[in-house]
Design an enzyme around this catalytic site. Sequence first.
Site, PDB file in Angstrom:
ATOM      1  N   ALA A   1       0.990  -1.166   0.008  1.00  0.00           N
ATOM      2  CA  ALA A   1      -0.028  -0.050  -0.024  1.00  0.00           C
ATOM      3  C   ALA A   1       0.777   1.158   0.104  1.00  0.00           C
ATOM      4  O   ALA A   1       0.659   2.286  -0.732  1.00  0.00           O
ATOM      5  CB  ALA A   1      -0.864   0.073   1.161  1.00  0.00           C
ATOM      6  N   ASP A   2       1.974   1.191   0.664  1.00  0.00           N
ATOM      7  CA  ASP A   2       2.837   2.356   0.983  1.00  0.00           C
ATOM      8  C   ASP A   2       3.352   2.605  -0.343  1.00  0.00           C
ATOM      9  O   ASP A   2       3.581   3.864  -0.915  1.00  0.00           O
ATOM     10  CB  ASP A   2       3.906   2.226   1.948  1.00  0.00           C
ATOM     11  CG  ASP A   2       3.431   2.149   3.397  1.00  0.00           C
ATOM     12  OD1 ASP A   2       3.388   3.051   4.048  1.00  0.00           O
ATOM     13  OD2 ASP A   2       2.713   1.201   3.886  1.00  0.00           O
ATOM     14  N   MET A   3       4.074   1.582  -1.272  1.00  0.00           N
ATOM     15  CA  MET A   3       4.736   1.759  -2.166  1.00  0.00           C
ATOM     16  C   MET A   3       3.818   2.320  -3.499  1.00  0.00           C
ATOM     17  O   MET A   3       4.157   3.125  -4.228  1.00  0.00           O
ATOM     18  CB  MET A   3       5.003   0.218  -2.839  1.00  0.00           C
ATOM     19  CG  MET A   3       6.410  -0.074  -1.741  1.00  0.00           C
ATOM     20  SD  MET A   3       7.944   0.826  -2.001  1.00  0.00           S
ATOM     21  CE  MET A   3       8.947  -0.214  -0.997  1.00  0.00           C
TER      22      MET A   3
ATOM     23  N   GLY B   1       3.198   5.888  -3.095  1.00  0.00           N
ATOM     24  CA  GLY B   1       4.443   6.543  -3.051  1.00  0.00           C
ATOM     25  C   GLY B   1       4.541   7.056  -4.623  1.00  0.00           C
ATOM     26  O   GLY B   1       4.813   7.968  -5.059  1.00  0.00           O
TER      27      GLY B   1
END
Length: 388
Positions: free
Chosen positions: A172-174, A177
Amino acid sequence: MKKFDPSQTGPLSDVRVLDMSRLVAGNMLSAYLADFGADVIKIEREGTGDDLRNWKEAGWDIYWKVYGRNKRSLVLDLKAQEGLETFKKLVRHSHVLIENFVPGGLEKMGLTTDLLLELNPALVIVRVSGWGQTGPFSHKPGFGTLVEAMSGFAHLNGYPDRPPVLPPLALADMIAGVYGAAGVLTALRVAEKEGRGQVIDLSLFEPIFSVISSEAAKYKVTGEATMRAGNQSTHTAPRNIYACSDARFVAMSGSMQSMAMKIFDTIGRPDLKTDPKFSTNDARVQNRDELDQLIGDYIGARTQDENLRIFEAAGVTVGPVCSVADLMDHPFVTGREAIVELEDLDLGSLPMHNIVPRLSETPGGFRRPAPKLGEHTQDILNELKSLK
């Protein structure tokens, strides 16, 4: 091995980014900008710095070395008046600010978005949070794990007879980003044309949900939420990972009608092309377990290399299942230079992903390794003295 070259420039070399974020999403976002030349200044706490530095493997801060490359580190105490004034001066001379405090955290420091835009009307402010700056969950902390669970991703991931499965990486973070980098470039375009900055509200939830958004439309039409299907697909068949005789695996997809027909010919079963259970995609999806058994029996009697040779010769979409160990010397990876070996002061060199994507005229570059905590503090403070 490639060496870092501080003299390299890139298409974003005139962009200064202040990155106050911690862990993954903000670092992924700023890493993209840094790879293409932006001067990314990591604003870090004395003593601990970015929490990503604490994600270690064999005692080394591997994650930081990869996603901290091309950045500079500035230690600032934002609770002290001097540190706060230094930060405000940096804001006046920067283009982008990235933060990922729980919504309201920036305001508690006296740094409202109104104040930041007053200091620099063209500033692009990226506010990364789990659930967004608005809505009933805005006050909650939101790590990627929670978002991957709530977004519907984990429900879709895994096998129907087993519990939902979280991704083994900060997915989810990637994704957030990468979305954030696109948002910054869009907002910078506005700032260049109109001199007007803005706030980017970047939640972790919405980017990963966008990846599975067709599921919402599907639910509207069918009234059913898609259940986990393992390595199969619920909308096309054949599609799976199949075991070979040497305990290795191949992945195969017959998502086009013509490709499914090629697969039937290749496994010596041209009769399946007219079999009502397999002649159309809808029929194949309904009977995918039986179909996978037929294909699996053929593949299971041959090694991975034999399967790849046979199916590739027939023009079938097939590929090996690889571990990172397999990829290090894989001819595709080496031919594309998808992995680059960069010099490292601690380990001699370290392999990591090359710059993505590839621009033909203004490519990115490797200017500096991930900085030690506070490594560039004095340099940056000296630079500020020359600015009004």
